[in-house]
Write a protein that holds these residues in place. Structure first.
Motif, short mmCIF file in Angstrom:
data_model
loop_
_atom_site.label_atom_id
_atom_site.label_comp_id
_atom_site.label_asym_id
_atom_site.label_seq_id
_atom_site.Cartn_x
_atom_site.Cartn_y
_atom_site.Cartn_z
N GLY A 1 6.66 36.25 -8.31
CA GLY A 1 6.83 34.90 -7.76
C GLY A 1 5.53 34.37 -7.18
O GLY A 1 4.57 35.11 -6.98
N SER B 1 6.24 29.58 -3.06
CA SER B 1 7.62 29.24 -3.41
C SER B 1 8.61 30.30 -2.94
O SER B 1 9.82 30.11 -3.07
CB SER B 1 7.75 29.05 -4.93
OG SER B 1 7.51 30.26 -5.61
N LEU B 2 8.12 31.39 -2.37
CA LEU B 2 8.99 32.43 -1.82
C LEU B 2 9.29 32.14 -0.36
O LEU B 2 8.51 31.46 0.32
CB LEU B 2 8.31 33.80 -1.95
CG LEU B 2 8.16 34.35 -3.37
CD1 LEU B 2 7.19 35.53 -3.39
CD2 LEU B 2 9.51 34.74 -3.93
N THR C 1 6.89 37.69 -17.65
CA THR C 1 7.21 36.69 -16.63
C THR C 1 8.71 36.42 -16.56
O THR C 1 9.13 35.55 -15.83
CB THR C 1 6.48 35.36 -16.94
OG1 THR C 1 6.87 34.93 -18.25
CG2 THR C 1 5.00 35.51 -16.84
N SER D 1 13.14 38.39 -12.38
CA SER D 1 13.62 37.55 -11.28
C SER D 1 12.58 37.46 -10.17
O SER D 1 11.98 38.47 -9.79
CB SER D 1 14.90 38.12 -10.69
OG SER D 1 15.91 38.16 -11.66
N SER D 2 12.40 36.25 -9.66
CA SER D 2 11.52 36.06 -8.51
C SER D 2 12.03 36.93 -7.38
O SER D 2 13.22 37.04 -7.15
CB SER D 2 11.53 34.59 -8.11
OG SER D 2 10.66 34.36 -7.04
N GLY D 3 11.11 37.56 -6.66
CA GLY D 3 11.49 38.44 -5.56
C GLY D 3 11.67 39.89 -5.97
O GLY D 3 11.97 40.73 -5.14
N PHE E 1 1.06 38.90 -5.83
CA PHE E 1 2.14 38.14 -6.46
C PHE E 1 1.95 38.12 -7.96
O PHE E 1 0.85 37.92 -8.45
CB PHE E 1 2.17 36.72 -5.88
CG PHE E 1 2.34 36.74 -4.38
CD1 PHE E 1 3.60 36.74 -3.82
CD2 PHE E 1 1.24 36.82 -3.54
CE1 PHE E 1 3.77 36.81 -2.45
CE2 PHE E 1 1.39 36.88 -2.17
CZ PHE E 1 2.66 36.88 -1.62
#
Length: 182
Positions: free
Chosen positions: A57, A61-62, A116, A119-121, A148
């Protein structure tokens, strides 16, 4: 890594009234090194795998609690094979959170993850799955966010992590030990 050991020891030395005795052991990098270190651990009440972690991420944006230098707890670890496919024996290992830190998933891979579509996080770390597989009931993982993914530019990892302090991770560990009555 030695830099993680140095940061953990510096943060432990800041504790003024800890009721706990800590021994910091460097496991090395990778699943094999982690397994060898865990097999040879001295007698202990609890073992905590602590170190840096890359997270999927963009930092801005986190949420605030997933930003640079923030500690997180790994509660779900999966193993991915060399080409990014899930090994048959790599089913996710899930535990209940022990700390008040954000609880995240971790992906262990045989090579650096460049995809890519994660999942974000999601935390990327080569040692987490092995630790989860070999750990005892009270053992757990605390990671400190160091970078990141995917990287938009090449970074010098050691320069990047130089300003990170592990004090918040050690304080979270102290609180968790109290909660577990250890």
């Amino acid at each position: 890594m030695e830099i993680e050991q140095t940061k953990v020891m510096a943060s432990i030395s800041k504790l003024s009234n800890s009721m706990h005795t800590y021994e910091v052991i460097v496991s090395g990098i990778g699943r094999e090194s982690t397994a060898k270190a865990m097999i040879n651990l001295p007698s202990h009440d609890i073992c905590v795998l602590m170190g840096f972690a890359a997270i999927v991420g963009l930092e801005n944006s986190l949420p605030e609690n997933l930003r640079f230098g923030m500690p997180v707890e790994i509660i779900n670890a999966s193993l991915y094979g060399y080409e990014g496919g899930l090994f048959e024996n790599g089913k996710p290992i899930v535990i209940q959170p022990k700390s008040e830190l954000p609880a995240l998933n971790s992906l262990t891979s045989d090579k650096f993850v460049t995809t890519t579509n994660l999942s974000s996080g999601t935390v990327i770390n080569m040692e987490d799955y092995t630790f989860m597989y070999l750990k005892k009931q009270h053992d757990f993982i605390i990671r400190v966010i160091s970078d990141f993914l995917p990287h938009t530019t090449e970074i010098d990892f050691f320069e990047e992590v130089a300003p990170i302090d592990f004090t918040n991770a050690i304080l979270a560990l102290e609180q968790t030990l109290e909660k577990l009555n250890l």
